[in-house]
Enzyme design. Structure first.
Site, mmCIF file in Angstrom:
data_model
loop_
_atom_site.group_PDB
_atom_site.id
_atom_site.type_symbol
_atom_site.label_atom_id
_atom_site.label_comp_id
_atom_site.label_asym_id
_atom_site.label_seq_id
_atom_site.Cartn_x
_atom_site.Cartn_y
_atom_site.Cartn_z
ATOM 1 N N LYS A 187 33.741 -36.382 -22.834
ATOM 2 C CA LYS A 187 33.128 -35.181 -22.249
ATOM 3 C C LYS A 187 34.067 -34.512 -21.250
ATOM 4 O O LYS A 187 33.964 -33.324 -20.986
ATOM 5 C CB LYS A 187 31.829 -35.556 -21.527
ATOM 6 C CG LYS A 187 30.712 -35.962 -22.451
ATOM 7 C CD LYS A 187 29.547 -36.581 -21.677
ATOM 8 C CE LYS A 187 28.607 -37.323 -22.609
ATOM 9 N NZ LYS A 187 27.577 -38.094 -21.944
ATOM 10 N N LYS A 220 41.109 -40.421 -26.040
ATOM 11 C CA LYS A 220 39.740 -40.696 -26.471
ATOM 12 C C LYS A 220 38.913 -39.416 -26.470
ATOM 13 O O LYS A 220 39.102 -38.582 -25.575
ATOM 14 C CB LYS A 220 39.141 -41.700 -25.481
ATOM 15 C CG LYS A 220 37.932 -42.419 -25.989
ATOM 16 C CD LYS A 220 37.375 -43.321 -24.919
ATOM 17 C CE LYS A 220 36.539 -42.509 -23.946
ATOM 18 N NZ LYS A 220 35.542 -43.280 -23.221
ATOM 19 N N LYS A 241 37.382 -42.541 -13.760
ATOM 20 C CA LYS A 241 36.369 -41.559 -13.355
ATOM 21 C C LYS A 241 36.735 -40.908 -12.033
ATOM 22 O O LYS A 241 36.547 -39.712 -11.850
ATOM 23 C CB LYS A 241 34.994 -42.217 -13.247
ATOM 24 C CG LYS A 241 34.365 -42.411 -14.594
ATOM 25 C CD LYS A 241 32.855 -42.236 -14.529
ATOM 26 C CE LYS A 241 32.235 -42.249 -15.915
ATOM 27 N NZ LYS A 241 31.661 -43.537 -16.292
HETATM 28 P P1 AMP Z 1 28.359 -42.077 -22.003
HETATM 29 O O1 AMP Z 1 28.149 -40.679 -22.422
HETATM 30 O O2 AMP Z 1 29.595 -42.301 -21.226
HETATM 31 O O3 AMP Z 1 27.115 -42.687 -21.408
HETATM 32 O O4 AMP Z 1 28.623 -42.887 -23.348
HETATM 33 C C1 AMP Z 1 27.581 -43.180 -24.237
HETATM 34 C C2 AMP Z 1 28.030 -44.169 -25.273
HETATM 35 O O5 AMP Z 1 29.029 -43.572 -26.111
HETATM 36 C C3 AMP Z 1 28.695 -45.427 -24.690
HETATM 37 O O6 AMP Z 1 28.271 -46.544 -25.450
HETATM 38 C C4 AMP Z 1 30.153 -45.183 -24.874
HETATM 39 O O7 AMP Z 1 30.883 -46.391 -24.984
HETATM 40 C C5 AMP Z 1 30.159 -44.423 -26.191
HETATM 41 N N1 AMP Z 1 31.344 -43.562 -26.322
HETATM 42 C C6 AMP Z 1 31.757 -42.589 -25.475
HETATM 43 N N2 AMP Z 1 32.886 -41.999 -25.920
HETATM 44 C C7 AMP Z 1 33.191 -42.623 -27.100
HETATM 45 C C8 AMP Z 1 34.239 -42.473 -28.069
HETATM 46 N N3 AMP Z 1 35.190 -41.555 -27.934
HETATM 47 N N4 AMP Z 1 34.241 -43.289 -29.146
HETATM 48 C C9 AMP Z 1 33.266 -44.232 -29.307
HETATM 49 N N5 AMP Z 1 32.251 -44.420 -28.450
HETATM 50 C C10 AMP Z 1 32.201 -43.636 -27.360
HETATM 51 N N1 TRP Z 2 27.673 -47.322 -18.639
HETATM 52 C C1 TRP Z 2 27.155 -46.886 -19.909
HETATM 53 C C2 TRP Z 2 27.984 -45.692 -20.411
HETATM 54 O O1 TRP Z 2 28.646 -45.027 -19.678
HETATM 55 C C3 TRP Z 2 25.718 -46.476 -19.805
HETATM 56 C C4 TRP Z 2 24.879 -47.636 -19.421
HETATM 57 C C5 TRP Z 2 24.262 -47.836 -18.222
HETATM 58 C C6 TRP Z 2 24.594 -48.773 -20.226
HETATM 59 N N2 TRP Z 2 23.578 -49.010 -18.234
HETATM 60 C C7 TRP Z 2 23.764 -49.617 -19.433
HETATM 61 C C8 TRP Z 2 24.931 -49.146 -21.514
HETATM 62 C C9 TRP Z 2 23.296 -50.850 -19.926
HETATM 63 C C10 TRP Z 2 24.469 -50.376 -21.991
HETATM 64 C C11 TRP Z 2 23.654 -51.213 -21.212
HETATM 65 O O2 TRP Z 2 27.960 -45.409 -21.566
#
Ligand code: AMP
Ligand code: TRP
Length: 335
Positions: A208, A205, A114
């Site tokens: 976003k 992967k 990040k």
């Molecule tokens: P985030 O938008 O980072 O909070 O991600 C939301 C959820 O989507 C989290 O559980 C991530 O692990 C999952 N995630 C994000 N990108 C991917 C991906 N390319 N494949 C599978 N799961 C994903």
């Molecule tokens: N870190 C997770 C992500 O990026 C989001 C998240 C924050 C989360 N707190 C959590 C997921 C607690 C599971 C449980 O996707």
């Protein structure tokens, strides 16, 4: 008593198919299985680590609340809430921080990625530490607090979160050894698609931070079709699952199988002797069906209605979290 399940998603931009197949769709299936007591939340405090524009953040929160509901999360079956609506996660995070070696936070892959992503280039470790905000480093501690407050045993996430969950388990163990059984050691629960790859580059992967490779849940019909038709395939003509030699086709087969519910071997049989174009056309049709139904439902859910639903859920979440926080405070000598 049913095992408790917690997960959150950050409101950091448009939801993509990786978020849906790796997380949100799974949330809905787990909720509907009736096997768990489910808590799902909008991880808006975590989103702050990206220093978002306030108006954009507000819009993203509203959008994600609507997305949760449109995907099928149901306030009658799950507690849906907003992370920042209580101060308990931060309070508990402060306590957990005192059990966390700084070096462990610096080692987190997601932290390093990040920071590099934010700075826009690869940096040495010292530069990363020098220039990152502390919120990014502290991120997994806050995440552990989110999980511990509800006694969650199960956390459905994509595999990018595994390291964070490992840290949470370590923190739970350390705390329990010192103060007696207080926290449950949580386990990650993955779907068959724990890591969806980019449509334009199956070595990366879907994320976003690389919009070019994303299929967004709000993409138009024309975009969905165009993205699948452009999606990277591999040399050869066979439609066969082989992550090593055919990563592009394998990724598309995973998407097809996950969206349609058909097994990968069944799909391979169906497309024997057929070309990539036919396969991609059919896959686009399957994706259009799911996404149009999701988008149609989402259009009918107003931001105000979603907010009301989440506010109600937040009241329930607060009660559960408060109980845990009181227990923690007693154990550590603050109450
Ligand atoms: P985030 O938008 O980072 O909070 O991600 C939301 C959820 O989507 C989290 O559980 C991530 O692990 C999952 N995630 C994000 N990108 C991917 C991906 N390319 N494949 C599978 N799961 C994903
Ligand atoms: N870190 C997770 C992500 O990026 C989001 C998240 C924050 C989360 N707190 C959590 C997921 C607690 C599971 C449980 O996707």
């Amino acid at each position: 008593m049913k095992p408790i399940l917690v997960s959150g998603i950050q409101p950091t931009g448009a939801l993509h198919l990786g978020n849906y197949l790796g997380a949100l769709k799974h949330f809905v299936e787990l909720q509907n299985s009736g096997k768990y007591r489910c808590f799902f939340f909008i991880a808006d405090l975590h989103a702050l680590t990206q220093n978002p524009d306030p108006r954009e953040l507000k819009g993203n929160i509203e959008n994600l609340m609507r997305a949760f509901l449109a995907a099928g999360l149901d306030p009658r079956k799950s507690t849906l809430f907003i992370q920042s609506a209580t101060s308990f996660p931060q309070e508990l995070a402060q306590v957990l921080a005192t059990f966390t070696p700084v070096s462990e936070l610096m080692r987190m892959t997601a932290f390093k990625e990040k920071v590099i992503q934010k700075l826009g280039k690869k940096e040495t470790f010292e530069e990363v530490v020098e220039r990152s905000n502390f919120g990014l480093a502290e991120y997994p501690i806050l995440m552990a607090a989110d999980i511990f407050l509800y006694d969650a045993a199960v956390v459905p996430v994509g595999d990018d979160q595994d390291q964070h969950l490992e840290l949470a388990r370590t923190l739970a163990r350390k705390f329990n050894v010192r103060f007696g059984k207080t926290f449950v050691e949580p386990k990650a629960l993955h779907t068959d698609v724990p890591r969806l790859m980019s449509l334009d580059d199956p070595a990366k992967k879907m994320s976003k931070s690389r919009p070019a490779g994303c299929l967004f849940m709000d993409d138009s019909l024309a975009e969905i079709r165009a993205k699948f038709s452009r999606a990277t395939t591999d040399s050869g003509r066979e439609i066969k699952y082989d992550e090593k030699d055919k990563p592009g086709v394998s990724n598309l087969l995973l998407i097809y199988s996950s969206l349609s519910g058909e097994s990968i071997p069944a799909l391979e049989r169906r497309y024997t002797g057929k070309g990539y174009a036919d396969f991609k056309d059919d896959l686009a049709n399957v994706a259009v069906k799911t996404l149009v139904s999701y988008q149609t439902t989402k259009k009918k859910i107003s931001a105000v209605a979603a907010k009301t639903t989440f506010t109600k859920g937040t009241r329930i979440a607060i009660k559960v979290a408060q109980k845990k926080m009181v227990e923690v405070k007693k154990k550590i000598g603050l109450a």
